[in-house]
Design an enzyme around this catalytic site. Structure first.
Site, PDB file in Angstrom:
ATOM      1  N   HIS A 184     -51.400  18.733   9.025  1.00  0.00           N
ATOM      2  CA  HIS A 184     -51.440  20.189   8.862  1.00  0.00           C
ATOM      3  C   HIS A 184     -51.564  20.934  10.195  1.00  0.00           C
ATOM      4  O   HIS A 184     -52.278  21.931  10.293  1.00  0.00           O
ATOM      5  CB  HIS A 184     -52.596  20.591   7.931  1.00  0.00           C
ATOM      6  N   ASP A 212     -57.043  15.870   5.685  1.00  0.00           N
ATOM      7  CA  ASP A 212     -56.322  15.500   4.460  1.00  0.00           C
ATOM      8  C   ASP A 212     -54.840  15.255   4.715  1.00  0.00           C
ATOM      9  O   ASP A 212     -54.297  15.664   5.734  1.00  0.00           O
ATOM     10  CB  ASP A 212     -56.468  16.629   3.430  1.00  0.00           C
ATOM     11  N   GLU A 213     -54.215  14.624   3.740  1.00  0.00           N
ATOM     12  CA  GLU A 213     -52.758  14.454   3.679  1.00  0.00           C
ATOM     13  C   GLU A 213     -52.161  13.994   5.007  1.00  0.00           C
ATOM     14  O   GLU A 213     -51.245  14.604   5.547  1.00  0.00           O
ATOM     15  CB  GLU A 213     -52.097  15.760   3.199  1.00  0.00           C
ATOM     16  N   VAL A 214     -52.709  12.898   5.524  1.00  0.00           N
ATOM     17  CA  VAL A 214     -52.227  12.366   6.795  1.00  0.00           C
ATOM     18  C   VAL A 214     -51.145  11.317   6.523  1.00  0.00           C
ATOM     19  O   VAL A 214     -51.440  10.223   6.044  1.00  0.00           O
ATOM     20  CB  VAL A 214     -53.397  11.756   7.597  1.00  0.00           C
TER      21      VAL A 214
END
Ligand SMILES: *[C@@H]1O[C@H](CO)[C@@H](O)[C@H](O)[C@H]1NC(C)=O
Ligand SMILES: *[C@@H]1O[C@H](CO)[C@@H](O)[C@H](O)[C@H]1NC(C)=O
Ligand SMILES: *[C@@H]1O[C@H](CO)[C@@H](O)[C@H](O)[C@H]1NC(C)=O
Ligand SMILES: *[C@@H]1O[C@H](CO)[C@@H](O)[C@H](O)[C@H]1NC(C)=O
Length: 515
Positions: A246, A305-307
């Protein structure tokens, strides 16, 4: 004297308008007139509580009447005059309204802090009614005694200013509305892949190159202005800087912190340039020490998050470095998280991460890490708290406000302590409704947040066993939505087919339902 104690049933006139429901309330059956249309707060006078009184007098008495007579006295006692607002700030208060107040037995408000006093003012404001025929104000159900304090210390909303820029005035309007529902946290998801709207003094190209336009940026003074505005309303502003995923917008100004120009995130772990930039940015935000800087708030959200590690393994410079270190993808992710956490710790911050860091690293995380539960259907709370870690609850599909099909009733039915052992309840700090910004800007943010966030506010403020019956709560919920509308907050019809839809046709405020 007839007195009714309610903890579960909100059936008397006095409590029919209260949202969120107080911890304890006893009421009588007398109507107390407020003949001269005002209150005079006597006793304590502190700067934040004075400002709160100035805000609340016009909210309590919105219709002007003959105010030539004396106002009704309210005796105020605040134990601690501190202006500091943190997670452990006491928000409890007592409000006592006698059947016929006199100078010897006046209405009283007692609180530990100025912030508890503000919560009492909101409750009082919801008790005062206006009679349009007589053009007078009154309180129904006196005598009234309220003892109130929140169930959880951390109760908020996430606002994302990266997917769409949210002007400071828009955020101030959100802060106003949070205080009306006794919420106390604005989780500011300041930057993300799409844009970087903050002007960092240390790394000025972040905002200059990473924002949508010249106008869609926050100066450091804008930030401190908002943070002080929120503090005066009992709202902590907690910043989030989400890494290593992100973060693609960072490469616009500083391409060296990204794996490559074509594969931009997660941020490049193989160069100190990345961590130097993070350290400089965090210094801009925190002043480099505890309780200082633009965000004096002790909690700082570091995302995590969301790596998706493909850009690491597909970029030679990064994968060579990983080989040298003997790191696989997860080792590299762990190294990144730990290094960024230690930068924040060195500046006196306690850190929060989205739940993926728990799912990947579990108890190898620093024990002070707070886990933010969000994955749809996640049941991670029991194991996180069993291991002694603290939890914030925001599960997607339940408390995600951008999920327009989720009804207020679904949000109300959620329970952040579900499955958690009672001895670990103190590790559940609370929760947040999440207003992700893909489809929200100034044109629709308020009606996407409200009224559904109020369902979350009662879940987080009020005792659990008094607030389980959603049908019983519905009339009060509808009334609270009208309360917000009267204060100019664009709360949508409360039982719409899809959240934030405008009314489908003519009708009174309370009748605006499914269309
Ligand atoms: C709610 O729980 C408290 C504490 O366990 C208890 O004292 C109270 O009687 C309960 N109220 C109701 C309505 O069940
Ligand atoms: C309020 O008063 C305290 C203590 O007197 C002081 O430290 C603080 O700066 C004041 N705040 C404002 C906003 O005036
Ligand atoms: C309202 O004002 C009148 C005239 O000053 C005064 O006699 C009366 O006591 C006031 N009412 C209250 C509740 O203070
Ligand atoms: C990168 O930073 C780490 C931690 O501060 C330090 O140990 C290391 O020597 C630095 N590497 C280079 C190449 O400067």
């Amino acid at each position: 004297m007839f007195r009714l104690t309610i903890t579960a049933l909100a059936v008397t006139l006095a409590s029919a308008t209260l949202w969120p429901l107080p911890k304890q309330i006893t009421t009588g059956s007398t109507t107390l007139p407020i003949p001269n249309g005002s209150f005079k707060f006597v006793g304590q006078s502190e700067n934040d509580s004075d400002l709160a009184v100035k805000r609340y007098i016009p909210l309590i008495f919105p219709h002007s009447v003959d105010e030539s007579g004396d106002a009704l006295d309210i005796q105020v006692t605040i134990d601690d005059e501190s202006s500091e607002l943190q997670l452990d700030t006491d928000e409890s208060y007592k409000l006592s309204i006698p059947e016929s107040p006199t100078s010897d037995t006046p209405i009283t408000i007692t609180s530990k802090t100025q912030f508890g006093f503000m919560r009492a003012l909101e409750t009082l404001s919801q008790l005062v009614e206006f009679d349009f025929d007589a053009e007078t104000y009154s309180i129904e159900g006196a005598p009234i005694d309220i003892e109130d304090s929140p169930r959880f210390p951390h109760r908020g909303v996430l606002v994302d200013s990266s997917r769409h820029f949210e002007p400071i005035q828009t955020l101030k309007n959100v802060v106003d509305s949070l205080a009306y529902a006794k919420l106390n946290v604005l989780h500011w998801h300041l930057v993300d892949s799409q844009s970087f709207p903050f002007d960092s003094n240390s790394y000025p190209l972040l905002g200059k190159m990473g924002s949508y336009s010249q106008e869609e940026r926050y100066t450091p003074n804008d930030v401190s202005d908002l943070v002080e505005y929120a503090r005066q309303r009992g709202v902590r502003v907690m910043v989030e800087i989400d890494t290593p995923g992100h973060a693609a917008s960072w490469c616009e100004g500083y391409p060296e912190v990204c794996p490559s120009t074509t594969c931009t995130e997660p941020l490049n772990p193989s160069t100190n340039a990345t961590f130097d930039l993070i350290e400089g940015l965090f210094k801009d935000l925190t002043g480099g020490e505890a309780k200082a800087g633009l965000f004096p708030e002790t909690l700082m959200h570091l995302g995590g998050d969301e790596v998706n590690t493909d850009c690491w393994t597909n970029t030679d410079a990064v994968s060579d470095w990983m080989d040298e270190q003997g790191f696989d993808e997860d080792d590299t992710y762990a190294y990144f998280i730990a290094r960024v956490q230690s930068i924040a710790h060195s500046m006196g911050r306690e850190v929060i991460g989205w739940e993926e860091i728990w799912n990947h690293f579990g108890t190898s995380l620093d024990p002070s890490t707070i886990i933010h539960q969000w994955l749809p259907g996640s049941k991670v709370g029991p194991e996180v708290t069993e291991a002694g870690y603290r939890l914030i609850w925001s599960t997607d599909g339940v408390w995600y406000l951008d999920g327009l099909g989720v009804t207020w009733k679904d949000m109300y039915a959620a329970e952040p302590t579900e499955g958690i052992a009672e001895e670990n309840f103190n590790l559940v700090l609370g929760g947040e409704g999440c207003m992700w910004g893909e489809t929200a800007d100034t044109s629709d943010i308020q009606q996407t947040i409200w009224p559904r966030l109020a369902a979350i506010s009662e879940r987080l403020w009020s005792p659990k066993n008094g607030t389980q019956d959603v049908e019983e709560a519905a009339p009060r919920f509808a009334e609270f939505r009208c309360h917000l509308n009267r204060r100019g907050i664009a709360a949508a019809p409360y039982d719409n087919e899809e959240a934030r839809n405008a009314p489908g046709g003519p009708g009174g405020c309370l009748d605006q339902r499914r269309v």
